[in-house]
Write an enzyme that holds these catalytic residues in place. Structure first.
Site, short mmCIF file in Angstrom:
data_model
loop_
_atom_site.label_atom_id
_atom_site.label_comp_id
_atom_site.label_asym_id
_atom_site.label_seq_id
_atom_site.Cartn_x
_atom_site.Cartn_y
_atom_site.Cartn_z
N ARG A 238 -18.51 -43.03 -83.57
CA ARG A 238 -18.54 -42.16 -84.58
C ARG A 238 -19.21 -41.03 -84.41
O ARG A 238 -20.29 -40.95 -83.70
CB ARG A 238 -18.96 -43.04 -85.71
CG ARG A 238 -18.19 -44.03 -86.35
CD ARG A 238 -17.18 -43.50 -87.30
NE ARG A 238 -16.37 -44.43 -87.91
CZ ARG A 238 -15.21 -45.13 -87.23
NH1 ARG A 238 -14.81 -44.66 -85.75
NH2 ARG A 238 -14.21 -46.04 -87.71
N GLU A 267 -15.00 -35.03 -89.18
CA GLU A 267 -13.31 -34.97 -88.87
C GLU A 267 -12.56 -34.65 -90.02
O GLU A 267 -12.82 -35.03 -91.01
CB GLU A 267 -13.12 -36.38 -88.29
CG GLU A 267 -13.76 -36.66 -87.05
CD GLU A 267 -13.18 -38.14 -86.61
OE1 GLU A 267 -12.56 -38.80 -87.09
OE2 GLU A 267 -14.38 -38.64 -85.81
N HIS A 285 -9.79 -38.18 -82.14
CA HIS A 285 -9.93 -39.33 -82.70
C HIS A 285 -8.62 -40.43 -81.99
O HIS A 285 -7.97 -40.72 -83.12
CB HIS A 285 -10.26 -39.46 -84.03
CG HIS A 285 -10.97 -40.72 -84.46
ND1 HIS A 285 -11.79 -40.86 -85.46
CD2 HIS A 285 -10.84 -41.96 -83.84
CE1 HIS A 285 -12.16 -42.18 -85.57
NE2 HIS A 285 -11.69 -43.00 -84.54
C1 8YV Z 1 -9.10 -45.77 -86.11
C2 8YV Z 1 -11.28 -46.38 -85.25
O1 8YV Z 1 -8.37 -44.68 -85.69
O2 8YV Z 1 -11.13 -48.67 -85.45
C3 8YV Z 1 -11.69 -47.74 -85.81
O3 8YV Z 1 -12.86 -47.74 -86.26
O4 8YV Z 1 -12.08 -45.38 -85.42
C4 8YV Z 1 -9.94 -45.87 -85.15
O5 8YV Z 1 -9.27 -47.02 -84.29
C5 8YV Z 1 -9.39 -45.56 -87.58
O6 8YV Z 1 -10.26 -46.41 -88.02
C6 8YV Z 1 -8.20 -45.51 -88.49
O7 8YV Z 1 -8.62 -44.87 -89.57
#
Ligand code: 8YV
Length: 320
Positions: A238, A267, A285
């Site tokens: 993150r 983001e 991402h």
């Molecule tokens: C996804 C992610 O793109 O799983 C996660 O925590 O950051 C990614 O796999 C995201 O969560 C989808 O909104």
């Protein structure tokens, strides 16, 4: 889904855009969708009291304000392993259950971490730009870069994804160390007591720790300085885990060598300063962004939803 589930699905609310497989199933179930913008408040005033389950994504989540507008909320089904966009303290206090999508995305995120490392350290994206600009054809020579094989790599957060990254890097004869809140049993990698200690003895640090309040700014100016002018930072976790301003300052001053970043603090906004560094790989991402993995995440979301509507339990609950 069974008819009884479909009846219970009247209380399901979609919050934010979701994978098409999930959206299709939610439409079939007759779930409602929270409107965007100013219409949301009116919707919540009229419908909020009927909502029992929210299906959302890691990028959207359920903040304290939304949770307060849903007095009967019993579960949040999160598309994504990370759920830091959801107010977990409020969920815990209210007894709202939460599920995420672990395991199914581990390999793809680990692939991007290793790909990002190789890209930054060997300059793949920079070399591609060099060729496209015609500099090679004009007689230019791309500078020599650093060897990946045998690097000392520090992994910040040795959970599922961190371990998958470590396993991949064993194939590159990397000397792996890690820092996690607690030492991990059954691994032979060296443990560093602090992120700074991890960085000091590493040529690259790969961030795979969850986001949220507990890890905010963990990669600080001090950690970047410990990594040093020949060191690389890779972040697939993150944006909040890295102090982005400190990162820009360290890159500007040559206090670290480069970075590969799949995640950012705000983001999809990427600090303009980062765009100027040829030594930084910027990704939108995409860690879990393959057809296979996103479909597996979608199926896991739907299994969590179905099970919750059937018996009130979750397949992959988050321990709050
Ligand atoms: C996804 C992610 O793109 O799983 C996660 O925590 O950051 C990614 O796999 C995201 O969560 C989808 O909104």
């Amino acid at each position: 889904m069974a008819t009884s589930s479909a009846r219970a699905a009247n209380g399901v609310l979609q919050v934010g855009p979701l994978h098409p497989t999930v959206e299709r199933e939610l439409t079939t179930l007759g779930a409602r969708r929270l409107p965007d913008g100013p219409d949301a408040a009116q919707f919540l005033a009229a419908q909020g009291e009927h909502v029992t389950v929210v299906v959302t994504s890691g990028g959207t989540g359920v903040d304290a304000g939304l949770m307060a507008a849903l007095p009967k909320l019993a579960a949040i089904i999160n598309f994504g392993v990370g759920y830091d966009a959801t107010d977990v303290d409020a969920a815990r206090a209210r007894g709202v259950a939460l599920s995420n999508t672990p395991d199914v995305l581990t390999d793809c995120v680990a692939d991007i971490a290793v790909g990002g490392l190789i890209d930054a350290v060997r300059g793949l994206s920079a070399a591609d730009r060099f060729v496209r600009r015609g500099e090679w054809a004009d007689g230019g020579r791309f500078p020599l870069m650093t060897r990946v094989t045998g690097m000392r790599v520090g992994i910040l957060g040795l959970g599922r994804i961190g371990l998958a990254v470590a396993r991949r890097l064993e194939g590159f004869d990397a000397r792996i160390s890690y820092h996690s809140r607690n030492q991990v049993a059954g691994v032979s990698y060296a443990y560093a007591a602090t992120p700074a200690e991890l960085a000091r003895d590493a040529d690259a640090v790969i961030v795979t720790t969850p986001g949220g309040a507990a890890t905010r700014g963990l990669v600080s100016a001090e950690v970047l300085d410990a990594l040093g002018p020949r060191g690389y930072l890779v972040n697939v976790a993150r944006g909040s885990v890295v102090d982005e301003q400190a990162l820009v300052a360290a890159l500007s001053a040559g206090r670290i060598a480069g970075a590969a970043l799949d995640v950012f603090e705000a983001e999809p906004q990427v600090p303009a300063a980062l765009m100027d560094f040829d030594s930084v790989v910027l990704l939108p991402h995409i860690g879990s962004g393959t057809h296979e993995t996103r479909e597996a995440m979608a199926q896991l979301v739907l299994r969590n939803l179905q099970q919750f509507l059937t018996d009130g339990t979750l397949v992959t609950p988050v321990r709050l």
